[in-house]
Design an enzyme around this catalytic site. Structure first.
Site, PDB file in Angstrom:
ATOM      1  CG  HIS A 268      -2.048   0.932   1.252  1.00 42.69           C
ATOM      2  ND1 HIS A 268      -2.391   1.746   0.209  1.00 42.69           N
ATOM      3  CD2 HIS A 268      -2.929   1.232   2.250  1.00 42.69           C
ATOM      4  CE1 HIS A 268      -3.428   2.505   0.559  1.00 42.69           C
ATOM      5  NE2 HIS A 268      -3.764   2.224   1.795  1.00 42.69           N
ATOM      6  CG  HIS A 307      -4.149   0.769  -8.349  1.00 39.59           C
ATOM      7  ND1 HIS A 307      -5.485   0.721  -8.053  1.00 39.59           N
ATOM      8  CD2 HIS A 307      -3.596   1.668  -7.503  1.00 39.59           C
ATOM      9  CE1 HIS A 307      -5.742   1.574  -7.073  1.00 39.59           C
ATOM     10  NE2 HIS A 307      -4.607   2.160  -6.706  1.00 39.59           N
ATOM     11  CG  ASP A 363       3.035   4.280  -3.850  1.00 37.39           C
ATOM     12  OD1 ASP A 363       2.076   3.500  -3.749  1.00 37.39           O
ATOM     13  OD2 ASP A 363       3.172   5.293  -3.130  1.00 37.39           O
TER      14      ASP A 363
HETATM   15  C1  SDX Z   1      -1.354   2.245  -3.377  1.00 39.77           C
HETATM   16  O1  SDX Z   1      -6.048   0.854  -3.373  1.00 39.77           O
HETATM   17  C2  SDX Z   1      -5.578   2.018  -3.563  1.00 39.77           C
HETATM   18  O2  SDX Z   1      -6.251   2.896  -4.033  1.00 39.77           O
HETATM   19  C3  SDX Z   1      -4.138   2.196  -3.110  1.00 39.77           C
HETATM   20  C4  SDX Z   1      -3.489   3.522  -3.494  1.00 39.77           C
HETATM   21  C5  SDX Z   1      -4.110   4.690  -2.771  1.00 39.77           C
HETATM   22  O3  SDX Z   1      -3.988   5.810  -3.254  1.00 39.77           O
HETATM   23  O4  SDX Z   1      -4.617   4.463  -1.632  1.00 39.77           O
HETATM   24  O5  SDX Z   1      -3.607   3.737  -4.908  1.00 39.77           O
HETATM   25  C6  SDX Z   1      -2.011   3.538  -3.124  1.00 39.77           C
HETATM   26  O6  SDX Z   1      -1.337   1.415  -2.516  1.00 39.77           O
HETATM   27  C7  SDX Z   1      -0.808   1.965  -4.755  1.00 39.77           C
HETATM   28  C8  SDX Z   1      -0.251   0.506  -4.884  1.00 39.77           C
HETATM   29  C9  SDX Z   1       1.172   0.499  -4.328  1.00 39.77           C
HETATM   30  N1  SDX Z   1       1.692  -0.886  -4.277  1.00 39.77           N
HETATM   31  C10 SDX Z   1       2.655  -1.322  -5.080  1.00 39.77           C
HETATM   32  O7  SDX Z   1       3.138  -0.662  -6.000  1.00 39.77           O
HETATM   33  C11 SDX Z   1       3.150  -2.731  -4.750  1.00 39.77           C
HETATM   34  C12 SDX Z   1       3.284  -3.533  -6.050  1.00 39.77           C
HETATM   35  N2  SDX Z   1       1.936  -3.753  -6.602  1.00 39.77           N
HETATM   36  C13 SDX Z   1       1.318  -5.054  -6.286  1.00 39.77           C
HETATM   37  O8  SDX Z   1       1.636  -5.595  -5.059  1.00 39.77           O
HETATM   38  C14 SDX Z   1      -0.143  -5.103  -6.713  1.00 39.77           C
HETATM   39  O9  SDX Z   1      -0.211  -4.604  -7.980  1.00 39.77           O
HETATM   40  C15 SDX Z   1      -1.192  -4.425  -5.861  1.00 39.77           C
HETATM   41  C16 SDX Z   1      -1.118  -4.847  -4.450  1.00 39.77           C
HETATM   42  C17 SDX Z   1      -1.072  -2.938  -5.952  1.00 39.77           C
HETATM   43  C18 SDX Z   1      -2.551  -4.834  -6.431  1.00 39.77           C
HETATM   44  O10 SDX Z   1      -2.635  -6.184  -6.287  1.00 39.77           O
HETATM   45  P1  SDX Z   1      -3.973  -7.019  -6.695  1.00 39.77           P
HETATM   46  O11 SDX Z   1      -5.031  -6.139  -7.188  1.00 39.77           O
HETATM   47  O12 SDX Z   1      -4.296  -7.923  -5.564  1.00 39.77           O
HETATM   48  O13 SDX Z   1      -3.477  -7.796  -7.924  1.00 39.77           O
HETATM   49  P2  SDX Z   1      -2.830  -9.234  -7.871  1.00 39.77           P
HETATM   50  O14 SDX Z   1      -1.799  -9.268  -6.795  1.00 39.77           O
HETATM   51  O15 SDX Z   1      -3.927 -10.235  -7.821  1.00 39.77           O
HETATM   52  O16 SDX Z   1      -2.067  -9.294  -9.283  1.00 39.77           O
HETATM   53  C19 SDX Z   1      -2.692  -9.773 -10.450  1.00 39.77           C
HETATM   54  C20 SDX Z   1      -1.549 -10.396 -11.239  1.00 39.77           C
HETATM   55  C21 SDX Z   1      -0.769 -11.459 -10.460  1.00 39.77           C
HETATM   56  O17 SDX Z   1      -0.167 -12.304 -11.425  1.00 39.77           O
HETATM   57  P3  SDX Z   1      -0.804 -13.777 -11.687  1.00 39.77           P
HETATM   58  O18 SDX Z   1      -0.988 -14.439 -10.320  1.00 39.77           O
HETATM   59  O19 SDX Z   1      -2.106 -13.520 -12.376  1.00 39.77           O
HETATM   60  O20 SDX Z   1       0.205 -14.493 -12.539  1.00 39.77           O
HETATM   61  O21 SDX Z   1      -0.565  -9.382 -11.538  1.00 39.77           O
HETATM   62  C22 SDX Z   1       0.660  -9.720 -10.886  1.00 39.77           C
HETATM   63  C23 SDX Z   1       0.328 -10.709  -9.788  1.00 39.77           C
HETATM   64  O22 SDX Z   1       1.453 -11.528  -9.519  1.00 39.77           O
HETATM   65  N3  SDX Z   1       1.168  -8.468 -10.321  1.00 39.77           N
HETATM   66  C24 SDX Z   1       2.442  -8.087 -10.378  1.00 39.77           C
HETATM   67  C25 SDX Z   1       2.482  -6.831  -9.755  1.00 39.77           C
HETATM   68  N4  SDX Z   1       1.243  -6.493  -9.334  1.00 39.77           N
HETATM   69  C26 SDX Z   1       0.441  -7.520  -9.690  1.00 39.77           C
HETATM   70  N5  SDX Z   1       3.534  -8.685 -10.891  1.00 39.77           N
HETATM   71  C27 SDX Z   1       4.696  -7.993 -10.774  1.00 39.77           C
HETATM   72  N6  SDX Z   1       4.805  -6.784 -10.195  1.00 39.77           N
HETATM   73  C28 SDX Z   1       3.721  -6.172  -9.675  1.00 39.77           C
HETATM   74  N7  SDX Z   1       3.853  -4.974  -9.120  1.00 39.77           N
END
Ligand code: SDX
Length: 435
Positions: A268, A307, A363
């Site tokens: 997050h 996201h 971020d």
């Molecule tokens: C913020 O919610 C909000 O509004 C949050 C926010 C706000 O203003 O409050 O916008 C602020 O928190 C932004 C997000 C910051 N976090 C990161 O940058 C951390 C990296 N991102 C991931 O951890 C992820 O993208 C999330 C947590 C942000 C979202 O995750 P989801 O929606 O649960 O998606 P998922 O984990 O189910 O991913 C779907 C697929 C998966 O692959 P498969 O299992 O289908 O093979 O996409 C892949 C994930 O492995 N994936 C990534 C990835 N994010 C998702 N692979 C590599 N790198 C990534 N960053």
């Protein structure tokens, strides 16, 4: 003639049910009438991490993840970032309209005159180790403030809520600056009421022995825009936490301590700190292909990418990228930006990211700017928390007044052991002597 209802047929007994569709949703409680016998509890929804569950109705922030749209009270984030200050946007989030010039003046006076901390709070901060993570200090000190303002428990009193809202927005900057000064072993700097919100924050961070702190207007404006971009984001993890804790009628200080704790998570608000670590680990543009390979093998995530809602470019990331150029004009170009730009270029051409609709989020670039301004990475999430206080408080204020809301208490699917008794301890068998 089509009807706004969902017809559900239970194939277990052939019964059919009608569930009204309202605003694109059905009420989960309508499913409870789907039973196979009178003593059947009824059907529930199962939605880990609330991937497809609306927890509330809200008038505050609208996001269209497919189109990359973010609006606060109907205004596009791009418009607000260009024309407003953070305090004007905080007023908009809280009260639904941008302030008139007189309201703006009064609101700014209110916030300016509540930035001081009780001296015991300073002593509380002094108690942390010199290397305490600033988010640990912020979460703890927010909770401690609930002991300074015990009247905050009267959450049904609108005037009392307003007073705590002003205090919290004002003091977030002071708490953040004091945690920064504590880390560096520098004396705390008291607020300067001649300065605006962001300039005063910079004053409390960076004033040394000069008689009056003079803020760089470029850096001050860049910080203010970053505050606007981070102010709210509908039902994200930390805002949901604020609502859930607040639903128990907990005071806003303790509720916000919980929300800040959620924001600290690396998935997050902690992601901006992780992005800097990632860029430093990559080290140079030539190492990007190998890093991307590790991401695609599932070994690591590309921090700052992806996201839950945005399946297009996060509009905030686009604005932040533009702010970066203005900041580097003042601070000097940062090679991390070159790595980040090349990382983004390569990732957005790679099917692994394109197929998963993974784009840079808020971020991805913010940490590079904060670092160029002179902040250490462990301050980045604190910088996210300062403006998100406006969003958390707007969501909390809306929840407290929502007649449909009550204490949050989800159900579960029990998959544990059904039922068993404690069997009287068997006498340990007498030791059998062998031999
Ligand atoms: C913020 O919610 C909000 O509004 C949050 C926010 C706000 O203003 O409050 O916008 C602020 O928190 C932004 C997000 C910051 N976090 C990161 O940058 C951390 C990296 N991102 C991931 O951890 C992820 O993208 C999330 C947590 C942000 C979202 O995750 P989801 O929606 O649960 O998606 P998922 O984990 O189910 O991913 C779907 C697929 C998966 O692959 P498969 O299992 O289908 O093979 O996409 C892949 C994930 O492995 N994936 C990534 C990835 N994010 C998702 N692979 C590599 N790198 C990534 N960053």
């Amino acid at each position: 003639m089509s009807k706004d209802t969902l017809t559900i047929t239970d194939q277990r007994n052939g019964k059919t049910y009608e569930a009204p569709i309202e605003l694109g949703t059905i009420r989960a409680m309508d499913l409870r009438k789907i039973k196979t016998s009178p003593d059947d509890f009824g059907v529930m929804t199962y939605d880990p991490a609330f991937m497809n569950t609306a927890s509330c109705k809200s008038n505050i922030t609208f996001i269209d993840g497919d189109k990359g749209i973010l609006r606060y009270r109907g205004y596009d984030i791009e418009t607000l970032a260009e024309h407003c200050t953070y305090l004007q946007v905080a007023y908009l989030l809280l009260y639904g309209e941008l302030p008139t010039p007189q309201q703006d003046k009064d609101w700014t006076w209110e916030i300016t005159h509540h930035t001081m901390l009780h001296e015991t709070t300073k002593t509380f901060i002094d108690g942390f180790r010199y290397d305490a993570h600033p988010m640990g200090i912020l979460v703890s000190t927010l909770a401690a403030l609930s002991t300074v303002y015990p009247e905050a428990k009267n959450i049904h009193d609108p005037e009392n809520r307003q007073k705590q809202i002003v205090r919290l927005i004002a003091k977030m900057a002071t708490l953040a600056a004091y945690s920064y000064r504590h880390r560096r072993g520098h004396p705390y700097v008291y607020p300067d009421n001649d300065l605006n919100y962001t300039e005063n924050f910079m004053n409390m961070l960076w004033k040394m022995t000069e008689p009056k702190y003079m803020a760089s207007p470029v850096i001050a404006r860049a910080l203010d825009v970053l505050f606007i971009l981070h102010a709210d984001h509908e039902q994200n993890c930390s805002s949901t936490t604020m609502r859930v804790i607040g639903s128990a009628q907990t005071d806003p200080y303790l509720s916000m301590a919980g929300a800040a704790a959620a924001l600290a998570g690396p998935l997050h608000g902690g992601a901006n700190e992780e992005v800097l670590k990632m860029l430093d680990e990559i080290g140079s543009v030539k190492n990007i292909p190998n890093y991307i390979k590790r991401v695609k093998e599932g070994e690591i995530k590309l921090m700052g990418f992806g996201h839950r809602v945005y399946k297009n470019y996060d509009p905030r990331a686009r604005i932040i990228k533009a702010v970066a150029d203005e900041v580097f004009e003042v601070t000097g170009r940062n090679e991390r930006l070159d790595i980040a730009l090349e990382l983004e270029r390569i990732a957005l051409q790679d099917d692994y990211f394109v197929s998963r609709k993974l784009y840079p989020n808020v971020d991805f670039y913010s940490g590079i700017i904060y670092q160029a301004m002179g902040f250490q990475p462990d301050m980045f999430t604190v910088l996210f928390a300062i403006p998100r206080a406006a969003g958390w408080l707007a969501q909390w204020n809306e929840m407290v007044q929502d007649p449909e809301q009550k204490i949050a208490r989800p159900r579960q699917i029990y998959t544990g052991i059904d039922h068993r008794q404690i069997i009287a301890k068997q006498e340990e068998p007498a030791e059998v002597k062998v031999g």
